[in-house]
Scaffold this motif. Structure first.
Motif, short mmCIF file in Angstrom:
data_model
loop_
_atom_site.label_atom_id
_atom_site.label_comp_id
_atom_site.label_asym_id
_atom_site.label_seq_id
_atom_site.Cartn_x
_atom_site.Cartn_y
_atom_site.Cartn_z
N UNK A 201 1.06 -1.07 -0.22
CA UNK A 201 0.02 -0.08 0.00
C UNK A 201 1.11 1.33 -0.02
N UNK A 202 0.34 2.27 -0.59
CA UNK A 202 1.34 3.47 -0.88
C UNK A 202 0.21 4.76 -0.41
N UNK A 203 0.82 5.68 0.13
CA UNK A 203 0.27 7.02 0.08
C UNK A 203 1.45 8.08 0.00
N UNK A 208 -2.35 13.10 -0.97
CA UNK A 208 -3.53 12.52 -0.36
C UNK A 208 -4.12 13.04 0.82
N UNK A 220 -15.42 11.29 0.97
CA UNK A 220 -15.94 9.98 0.49
C UNK A 220 -17.11 9.89 1.32
N UNK A 251 -4.34 -3.77 -11.35
CA UNK A 251 -3.60 -2.84 -10.44
C UNK A 251 -4.17 -2.95 -9.02
N UNK A 253 -4.03 -4.47 -5.17
CA UNK A 253 -2.90 -4.99 -4.65
C UNK A 253 -3.43 -6.16 -3.48
N UNK A 255 -5.78 -6.03 -1.58
CA UNK A 255 -6.43 -5.76 -0.12
C UNK A 255 -7.83 -6.56 -0.03
N UNK A 260 -9.50 -2.92 2.87
CA UNK A 260 -10.00 -1.76 2.14
C UNK A 260 -10.79 -0.82 3.17
N UNK A 264 -9.80 2.57 4.13
CA UNK A 264 -10.89 4.12 4.07
C UNK A 264 -11.14 4.53 5.19
N UNK B 80 -2.41 7.15 -4.15
CA UNK B 80 -2.83 5.88 -3.45
C UNK B 80 -2.34 4.89 -4.19
N UNK B 82 -3.06 1.41 -4.00
CA UNK B 82 -4.07 0.33 -4.30
C UNK B 82 -5.15 1.22 -5.43
N UNK B 83 -4.83 0.97 -6.82
CA UNK B 83 -5.55 1.97 -7.60
C UNK B 83 -7.11 1.64 -7.60
N UNK B 84 -7.52 0.35 -7.28
CA UNK B 84 -8.86 -0.06 -7.16
C UNK B 84 -9.41 0.62 -6.04
N UNK B 85 -8.85 0.87 -4.75
CA UNK B 85 -9.29 1.31 -3.57
C UNK B 85 -9.33 2.86 -3.85
N UNK B 87 -10.02 4.23 -6.75
CA UNK B 87 -11.03 4.52 -7.79
C UNK B 87 -12.38 4.51 -6.69
N UNK B 88 -12.53 3.57 -5.77
CA UNK B 88 -13.71 3.42 -4.88
C UNK B 88 -13.77 4.48 -4.11
N UNK B 89 -12.70 5.36 -3.70
CA UNK B 89 -12.66 6.56 -2.95
C UNK B 89 -13.18 7.69 -3.59
#
Lengths: 449, 164
Positions: A201-203, A208, A220, A251, A253, A255, A260, A264, B80, B82-85, B87-89
Motif C-alpha cells: 500500500x502506498x500514500x 493524499x 468520501x 492494479x 494490491x 487488499x 479496504x 478507507x 494511493x 491500491x488503484x482499485x481502492x 477509484x472506490x474513494x
C-alpha cells in the motif's frame, strides 16, 4: 573477532525472536515454513533523503570539503555521534539569534542511532541517480534496462515478503514524499511472477492528505458494510465475471474487503486528525520530509506494518542551493530521530521489536557545479564516482550496538544488501536468494558483520 | 490526438445514451452518433486514468470535467497505491457531491429491465445479454435496500468499465 561477533548475532537472533515460525498456509495455498530466524517482526526502512554526500553526512565535514571553508562538524546528530559545528551555523531554524538558520534543531534522541546500532560508514550504491538508486534499495538489484517512468522490472522487497512470507497487503506500506519522480511506481514491480497482487500500500501524504486530497478524496461517502458495500461488491463480482475472459484491472494490491474498509476508515480519520492538528509531526515541520515522517508515524500507529518504507527527498535541492541542502539534511536527521522516538515511546507493540534501516539512494559529486546560492556556496549534482558512496545505518533488537563497519578507505557493503537484510530480519532470506534476482555479491548486512 | 478523439467519442456517446431515448439532432447538439458495442469482446483497450476519470464524471454528472480538476483528481489517484481502492474513494466522493444525477429508486423498481439496459448502455456502451438482465432484475427485486446509486457504483468500479 568477526567470527565471534557473527556467531553471537546469529545466536542472539535465534533466541531473541522466537527462532522459527510455525508453518502456515499462504493465500496462494502453498505451505509456508519460515526458512530461518526472524531478528524482529517489524522493519522501518528510510530511503534517505535524495542524494547525500558522504562529506557532509557521515564524514561530518560541514563546509570544509565543499566550500573551502575551515568549519567542520556533525549536522546529523540524531543519526551519528560527533560534535556539531561551532561556527557559521545556517542549517537550523530562523528563530533565536536572528541569523537565518542560526538556531540548530535540538537533538531528539538521547542516544544516537549509531550508538544504538551499527553504522556501515562506506557503502557502494549501484546507481548515482535517484530512480536507479531507489530501485536498487527496493529491488536489491540493478537493471540496466530500467526506464525512468516504468515499474521496477525485478520484484521489490514488498513482493518478496508478501509472496514468500505470507504477509497481507496492509502489512506492507510505502510512504512517499510526493508523486513526482516516479515514486508511486515503486510499490510493486512488473515481474511476471510477482507484481501488483504482492505489492505494498502506498500514500503520498502531501497529496493524499494535502489540499488536493481534501478537495477530491476527503468527502468520501461512508457506506454501510452489509447493507451497501456488500451488494456493491456482489454486483461488481458478477460484472467482473462476465468480463473475466477479456481482462481485469491488474492494479489491485489484493487488499481484502476488510483491509479496504480499514484503509478507507484510516483515510477518513486522518482527514479529521489533520483538521484537528493531531498528526504526530516532528517538532520542526518546515520541510516536506518532516511532514512525510509525521504521516508515516500515523500509518505505523494504525497498521503496525511488518515493513514500512519511507522515502525522503528534500536534500536533492542541493542541485542549486547548498545552504538549503544543509538545512534539509539537518531536517531529515531530525525527522528520522522523531520517527524512531515515536515508535519507541508511542507504539508499545513495536517499541522493542522494530529494526530501523536508513540509506541514501545515492551520494553526490566530489566537485561542485557552477551554481552559487545566497551564501555564495556552490551546489552539487550527482553523477561521478563520489555519487556512488553512501552509508547505511541500522538499529534495533539484535543489531550490534555502537559498532562501526568500514571506513573511508575500506568500503563494506552494497545498497542492494538492504533487500537481503530486510528479508533476513523477517525470516525469508533463503527464499529471496533462491529467486536469483538480487545483485550478485549482495549479502545480508548481518552476514557482513 | 487519438486519445482525444476517443474521449470526445465516449463523452458524446454517454450524453446520447443517457438522454431518455429522445431523438437527438446531431447537428443541433454537435454530437456524433455512436454505435453500441455489439459484443463484449470488442473492448480490448484499457482506458487511461484521464479517460477513466473524465468519462466517469460525465456519466455521473452529465457534464464535462474541467482540465484542471481532471489533473487534480489524477494526482489524487496517483497518491494511493491500491488503484482499485483509489477509484472506490473517488467514486464515493462523487456520490456525495451535489449535482450527481441518479435515477430515482421508484424508476428503477418500476421497470428493472429498462433500468438495467439503460445502465449497461450508459456505463458499458453496450446492450446487456438476457442473462445479465435476468441476474440484475432478480438482484434488484430481492434486495429492497438496493438503490440506483449502489448499482451505478458497482458499474463504475467494474473491470469492464476500465476498458473500451
Amino acid at each position: 573477532m568477526g567470527m565471534d561477533r557473527r556467531k553471537f548475532i546469529k545466536a542472539a537472533g535465534m533466541a531473541g525472536a522466537g527462532a522459527f515460525a510455525i508453518p502456515y498456509i499462504l493465500p496462494s495455498g502453498r505451505l509456508f515454513a519460515a526458512s530461518g530466524r526472524q531478528f524482529a517482526p517489524h522493519v522501518v526502512y528510510v530511503l534517505f533523503a535524495g542524494g547525500v554526500r558522504q562529506q557532509e553526512s557521515v564524514l561530518q565535514r560541514y563546509l570544509s570539503d565543499s566550500q573551502g571553508l575551515p568549519w567542520e562538524g556533525n549536522i546529523m546528530y540524531n543519526l551519528f555521534n560527533g560534535q556539531a559545528p561551532s561556527n557559521k551555523i545556517v542549517y537550523g531554524t530562523d528563530q533565536g539569534n536572528g541569523a537565518a538558520g542560526g538556531t540548530p534543531i535540538p537533538q531528539i534522541l538521547s542516544q544516537t542511532l549509531q550508538s544504538q546500532g551499527t553504522l556501515f560508514r562506506e557503502v557502494s550504491s549501484q546507481s548515482n541517480g535517484h530512480f536507479g538508486g531507489l530501485n536498487n534499495l527496493l529491488q536489491g538489484s540493478e537493471v540496466t534496462t530500467q526506464g525512468l517512468k516504468q515499474k521496477p522490472l525485478n520484484p521489490t522487497i514488498f513482493e518478496y515478503l508478501r509472496r514468500h512470507g505470507g504477509y497481507a497487503a496492509t502489512d506492507m506500506w510505502f510512504v512517499g514524499n510526493g508523486i513526482a519522480n516516479s515514486i508511486p511506481l515503486l510499490n510493486y514491480s512488473n515481474h511476471p511472477e510477482y507484481g501488483a497482487k504482492y505489492g505494498a500500500n502506498f500514500f503520498a501524504p502531501s497529496v493524499t492528505f494535502g489540499s488536493l486530497g481534501f478537495e477530491h478524496l476527503s468527502d468520501a461517502k461512508v457506506y454501510h458494510p452489509e447493507n451497501e458495500l456488500d451488494p456493491i461488491y456482489r454486483m461488481k463480482y458478477f460484472l467482473d465475471q462476465s468480463f473475466s475472459s477479456i481482462g481485469n484491472a491488474g492494479d489491485s494490491l489484493g487488499n481484502t474487503e476488510e483491509e479496504k474498509m480499514r484503509i478507507k476508515a484510516f483515510m477518513k480519520q486522518t482527514y479529521e486528525r489533520v483538521a484537528q492538528n493531531l498528526i504526530p509531526q516532528p517538532p520542526v515541520t518546515d520541510s516536506l520530509d518532516a511532514l512525510t515522517i509525521g504521516y508515516a508515524c500515523e500509518v505505523i500507529r494504525e497498521f503496525k506494518p511488518a515493513l514500512t518504507v519511507v522515502n525522503l527527498n528534500d536534500v536533492d535541492g542541493c542541485h542549486t542551493d547548498f545552504t538549503g541542502y544543509l538545512r534539509s539534511l539537518h531536517r531529515a536527521d531530525h525527522a528520522v530521530g522523531h520517527l524512531w522516538n515515536y515508535i519507541q515511546t508511542q507504539i508499545p507493540e513495536m517499541a522493542a521489536n522494530t529494526i530501523l534501516i536508513a540509506s541514501p539512494e545515492c551520494g553526490r559529486n566530489l566537485n561542485h557545479n557552477p551554481i552559487k546560492d545566497s551564501n555564495d556556496w556552490y551546489a552539487y549534482d550527482h553523477s561521478d564516482d563520489n555519487s556512488s558512496r553512501v552509508f547505511t545505518i541500522m538499529a534495533g533488537p539484535n543489531v550490534p550496538a555502537n559498532l562501526v563497519m568500514g571506513s573511508e578507505t575500506n568500503s563494506i557493503g552494497l545498497t542492494s544488501d538492504n533487500v537481503l537484510t530486510i528479508a533476513d530480519i523477517l525470516g525469508i532470506k533463503q527464499e529471496v536468494q533462491s529467486a536469483g534476482l538480487v545483485q550478485s555479491g549482495s549479502m545480508s548486512l548481518f552476514d557482513r558483520i | 490526438m487519438q486519445i482525444f478523439r476517443i474521449l470526445i467519442w465516449l463523452f458524446s456517446g454517454s450524453l446520447l445514451l443517457s438522454s431518455c431515448k429522445k431523438e437527438i439532432d446531431p447537428d443541433r447538439f454537435e454530437v456524433n452518433p455512436v454505435e453500441l458495442y455489439s459484443s463484449i469482446g470488442e473492448k480490448t483497450k484499457v482506458k487511461s486514468r484521464e479517460q477513466y476519470v473524465s468519462i466517469l464524471y460525465t456519466n455521473l454528472f452529465q457534464q464535462a470535467l474541467s482540465g484542471n480538476r481532471l489533473i487534480e483528481m489524477i494526482d489524487c489517484l496517483e497518491s494511493i497505491g491500491d488503484k482499485e481502492l483509489g477509484r472506490e474513494v473517488l467514486i464515493s466522493n462523487f456520490m456525495n457531491k451535489p449535482g450527481v444525477l441518479l435515477p430515482s429508486d421508484s424508476l428503477m423498481r418500476a421497470n428493472p429491465e429498462a433500468f438495467v439496459s439503460d445502465t449497461y448502455e450508459r456505463f458499458f456502451v453496450r446492450e446487456p445479454s438476457q442473462a445479465e438482465i435476468s441476474w440484475f432484475k432478480n438482484f434488484i427485486e430481492s434486495n429492497p435496500q438496493l438503490t440506483p446509486e449502489l448499482v451505478y457504483f458497482a458499474f463504475a468500479l467494474s473491470n469492464e468499465y476500465l476498458y473500451y
